[in-house]
Design a protein around this motif. Structure first.
Motif, short mmCIF file in Angstrom:
data_model
loop_
_atom_site.label_atom_id
_atom_site.label_comp_id
_atom_site.label_asym_id
_atom_site.label_seq_id
_atom_site.Cartn_x
_atom_site.Cartn_y
_atom_site.Cartn_z
N LYS A 199 -26.76 -29.60 -3.38
CA LYS A 199 -25.15 -29.73 -3.36
C LYS A 199 -24.16 -28.62 -4.03
O LYS A 199 -23.45 -28.08 -3.35
N LYS B 280 -20.28 -21.56 -0.31
CA LYS B 280 -19.51 -21.84 0.75
C LYS B 280 -18.06 -21.48 0.10
O LYS B 280 -17.63 -20.80 0.83
N HIS B 281 -17.58 -21.66 -1.05
CA HIS B 281 -16.44 -21.15 -1.40
C HIS B 281 -16.39 -20.12 -2.35
O HIS B 281 -15.50 -19.64 -3.19
N ARG C 110 -17.18 -30.27 -7.27
CA ARG C 110 -16.33 -31.12 -6.39
C ARG C 110 -16.85 -32.16 -5.36
O ARG C 110 -16.30 -32.77 -4.88
N ASP C 111 -18.29 -31.48 -5.15
CA ASP C 111 -18.92 -32.57 -4.05
C ASP C 111 -19.94 -33.63 -4.68
O ASP C 111 -20.65 -33.97 -3.94
N ASP D 289 -9.80 -29.80 2.47
CA ASP D 289 -10.14 -28.56 2.97
C ASP D 289 -9.92 -27.94 4.51
O ASP D 289 -9.44 -26.75 4.74
N THR E 21 -22.08 -25.58 -2.68
CA THR E 21 -20.45 -25.65 -2.81
C THR E 21 -20.07 -24.19 -3.24
O THR E 21 -19.20 -23.79 -2.92
#
Lengths: 301, 301
Positions: B33, B40-41, B204-205, B261, B37
């Motif tokens: 995860k 993705k960001h 954050r996830d 988001d 994250t």
């Protein structure tokens, strides 16, 4: 305590404003806020026929009474009331009686449309058949569908619904907690679409408690009973959550609504309204070929 | 219960995914995860020097360990750790010891910057003087300021902070309940500005509980004590609210983050980042002439 405005005996304290108010000044405050909401969001314009969705409960009764008080004398604005009779034994007959009482007292045209006439079954019959969805799913979709149709067929240009501040703040929070930003954005109506009457919520800035007080102070014929099917676990939890939080942080419900207003308009471009078709079965507006209601009640087959 | 992936004994249940996991597969899940994250960001890119804000608590220790595990071998990525010593007797010395332990174990450069050296007073001294604001207001502003300065002076291109899923979901909700959409939008960093190191939140996830489990399972030297000043009434209420709601509705914290988001990126155009000046006293980035920190500690006069 004394009223902030006239020093007579206060009957209500607004924790969010710090004001104690007497009955006349509470009424004045509520009416001022509703006028402001209507003006700000251009909810009523010259030439409008406003159909009020009148259940006979406190919110819609206050809404009808208020709109009549504020706009009843205006020759360029027409107000009618629509009640949907879903067919809920032991509940709807009472509220229907109250709805008839207020409309006849105010001299407002009252249209009653029933699930039985429109869909061939009452909600009780639909529930007894035991569909795949809960009663509120059927009822919500069918009522919205029939309200829109009835409003349009009676020449309405706007459909006013009685959602108060608590309802709206709860819905914002529920949508956030579900990650459903699309639905949150749709809470603030964009522009009219063919066949779809634009909804407005003139009571969105009035706390539920004050709507109830207004009904009592103005001695309105109001039914405080609750629908026997109405039990949304999640809304109940969110309501408690918000009410609990409001006590130490008065003004939170208003702040949540402010959040919505800051977000909804700019976000509309990112979650555009679908352009609507006409349902090939019933002719009502829908995003697909056959509307949700015709599917739900099995008109397809 | 058995692990969903290998049928060995599970040590953790994820209500939001329905999965029981054994220790190795929980670790694998968390690392997957975090990688997702970061990708993705675009939190880490070739050539970056990542400064990890290391308090010595579980979140930042797990973050440092994880980034070192995932990127430590990469020749094109440099990781350093920065600890701010606010000067909080009975609390910071312990966490500082843990921070030193993990950085020396991992062979990571560790920079310690103190309020005393930078501002002339420890937080305890500032609090003892009794300012107009609470300890957390001073500490938050001063720590952010010093972290940014220290990161920049040590060549960092990114500042990674240990906020986990619970922290982020709480902050979204707090901002919504306050009507502070501007601050909500700023939770997702936009683009770098001169002098301001871009912050990222690779955890954050990851739910707080899983961060704590990871620290225990990987046997990290972690201090679970809490700052003696740390008491935010409103955050505590929002944390309880979210935790209570998560039980019957698992996945709510993830849904709140999804809401953020979906909203933050499109809303950025409506709440644009202020372009920053340089503080005329300390030279750090600020939106006005004199930065908040120089005002807070009275450097103006």
């Amino acid at each position: 305590m004394k009223c902030r405005k006239c020093h007579k005996k206060a009957i209500h304290f607004q924790p969010y404003s710090g004001a104690h108010l007497c009955a006349p000044h509470l009424i004045e405050d509520i009416e001022r806020k509703v006028k402001h909401t209507i003006r700000k969001h251009r909810m009523i314009e010259k030439g409008d026929t406003i159909a009020v969705a009148l259940s006979g409960g406190k919110d819609s009764t206050v809404l009808l009474y208020l709109l009549h008080k504020l706009f009843g004398e205006r020759p360029d604005i027409n107000i009618i009331a629509i009640t949907i009779d879903e067919g809920i034994a032991g509940y709807r007959p009472n509220t229907l009686r109250h709805a008839k009482e207020i409309t006849s007292k105010l001299g407002i045209e009252h249209i009653i449309a029933s699930f039985k006439d429109e869909y061939g079954s009452t909600l009780d019959q639909i529930v007894a058949k035991g569909g795949e969805k809960g009663p509120c799913s059927y009822c919500g979709a069918l009522r919205k569908h029939l309200l829109n149709k009835t409003a349009r067929e009676n020449g309405a240009t706007r459909l006013a619904v009685g959602h108060n501040l608590d309802d709206e703040a709860q819905t914002v929070l529920m949508n956030l907690l579900r990650g459903d930003v699309e639905r949150m954005v749709r809470m603030v109506p964009a522009c009219a679409q063919p066949g779809l009457i634009l909804r407005s919520k003139p009571l969105r800035d009035i706390p539920e408690r004050e709507v109830a007080l207004y009904a009592i102070l103005e001695d309105l014929p109001v039914d405080f009973s609750e629908c026997p099917y109405a039990y949304s676990a999640i809304r109940g939890e969110v309501r408690d959550m918000l009410n609990d939080f409001e006590v130490p942080h008065p003004g939170t419900k208003y702040a949540v609504l402010r959040s919505l207003d800051k977000m909804a308009e700019p976000l509309r471009h990112n979650f555009p309204q679908q352009s609507l078709n006409t349902c090939s079965i019933c002719g009502e507006p829908t995003a697909s070929d056959i509307c949700q209601v015709c599917r739900l009640i099995g008109r397809e087959g």
